[in-house]
Structure formats: C-alpha cells, structure tokens
Design an enzyme around this catalytic site. Structure first.
Site, mmCIF file in Angstrom:
data_model
loop_
_atom_site.group_PDB
_atom_site.id
_atom_site.type_symbol
_atom_site.label_atom_id
_atom_site.label_comp_id
_atom_site.label_asym_id
_atom_site.label_seq_id
_atom_site.Cartn_x
_atom_site.Cartn_y
_atom_site.Cartn_z
ATOM 1 C CE1 TYR A 1 1.487 -58.071 -4.535
ATOM 2 C CE2 TYR A 1 0.457 -60.161 -6.472
ATOM 3 C CZ TYR A 1 1.287 -59.332 -5.425
ATOM 4 O OH TYR A 1 3.068 -59.233 -5.920
ATOM 5 C CB SER B 1 3.158 -59.906 -10.104
ATOM 6 O OG SER B 1 2.887 -61.233 -9.592
#
Length: 189
Positions: free
Chosen positions: A141, A128
């Site tokens: 995350y 990501s």
C-alpha cells in the site's frame, strides 16, 4: 467530472460536495448496487467500472465524451488496502492486484481522460500520507501511494503546457469503509 471509487467513503463525499455546488458528476465504481443507490440520492450519474480493466476505463471515457463532450475534472480515488503483513508474508499476486487498482487504475484513468481535457481542467489524485511515510506491514500500500505521488508530478509536467492542473492529496487515515480491511479483501477475490 469523473470521480473513481465514488460509491462510498471519500469518493462519495467528494461526489456529494461537487453535485451540491452544481457540477455534473459521473460516479465510477465497481460496487454497482451501492453506486446506483448513492448516485440517485445526490443527483449524479453512475457508471460501473473496474479501474483494473482497461476496457472498462475506455468505455467510461467513451460514454462521458459521447454524452458530455468533454472531461473538465478527474478525481482518482479508487483504491484498496490489504491486511497488514510484513513483506516476507505478502502474497505477490495480492500485491500485484493492489498495484493494478491503486496505481495502474489511476494511470489508466489519466491515460484515457487526459486527451479530452481542455485547458483549465484538473486532475486530482488521492494518494496518502502512507506514500511519504513508511508504515510497517503496509509495504504494498505504501509503495502504491508513493508511486501515485510521482505519477502526479510527472503528469503535471507533461500536461502543464496544455493548462491542465495535476495535484495529489495525501490525507492520513480517514474513518471510511476502506479503513476496515474486510471491505477491500472482497475486491481481491
């Protein structure tokens, strides 16, 4: 080819595109009801697994090798996100669960699939932009996705002499169920 986290969102889109191109796709996901329904629609196989459980990953790989004899592509996509919180407010056990899925899930899949992958096969890890850019409130995350980028680089070096390509993709937010955190909160229970 194996696609983890394949019942919805990016994993489902990847599975659809590859089946349309004629690939034999094994959709792997913890969401059995949705996974079976979607796999039947697109003509893929579905295997229920929890990437945070080593025995599930081993069983998946055993099935694929017994059924198809090889693994020519692995797409690691299974991941969760937790509600936005600053580090002092994050429950450590929740952060550990996130890492067990987002990082160690990929690690397990590579560990057990790579020995059966021939030259010219590929591993693609969905990381990501959160792995290369910090976003307040998403320390767990962000860190898990950054770890995926370094895992990808390391495994690419380790498997290069076998002719196996290893890459990561770092998209920004995509309008999928994972973007709406309540979907992932269910995985933490």
């Amino acid at each position: 080819m194996i696609v983890s986290g394949a019942s919805q969102g990016v994993g489902l889109a990847i599975s659809k595109r590859f089946t349309e191109a004629g690939a034999k796709v094994i959709m792997a996901d913890i969401n059995e009801d949705l996974g079976i329904a979607e796999s039947e629609k697109i003509g893929a196989d579905f295997i229920k697994i929890d990437v945070s459980k080593e025995d599930d990953v081993k069983s998946l790989v055993d099935y694929v090798i017994e059924t198809y004899g090889t693994i020519d592509a692995l797409i690691n996509n299974a991941a969760i996100i937790i509600p936005e919180e600053d580090v002092p407010d994050i429950d450590v056990e929740t952060a550990k669960k996130l890492f067990d899925i987002n990082y160690f899930g990929y690690f397990r899949m590579i560990k057990y699939c790579a020995p059966y992958m021939p030259s010219q096969s590929a591993i693609i890890n969905l990381a990501s932009n959160a792995g290369v850019q910090a976003f307040p409130g998403y320390a767990a995350y962000n860190s898990s996705k950054g770890a995926i980028i370094l895992l990808t680089r390391t495994v690419a070096l380790e498997l290069a002499d076998r002719g196996i390509r290893v890459n990561s993709i770092c998209p920004a937010s995509i309008d999928t169920p994972m973007l709406y955190q309540e979907v992932c909160e269910n995985e933490l229970k």
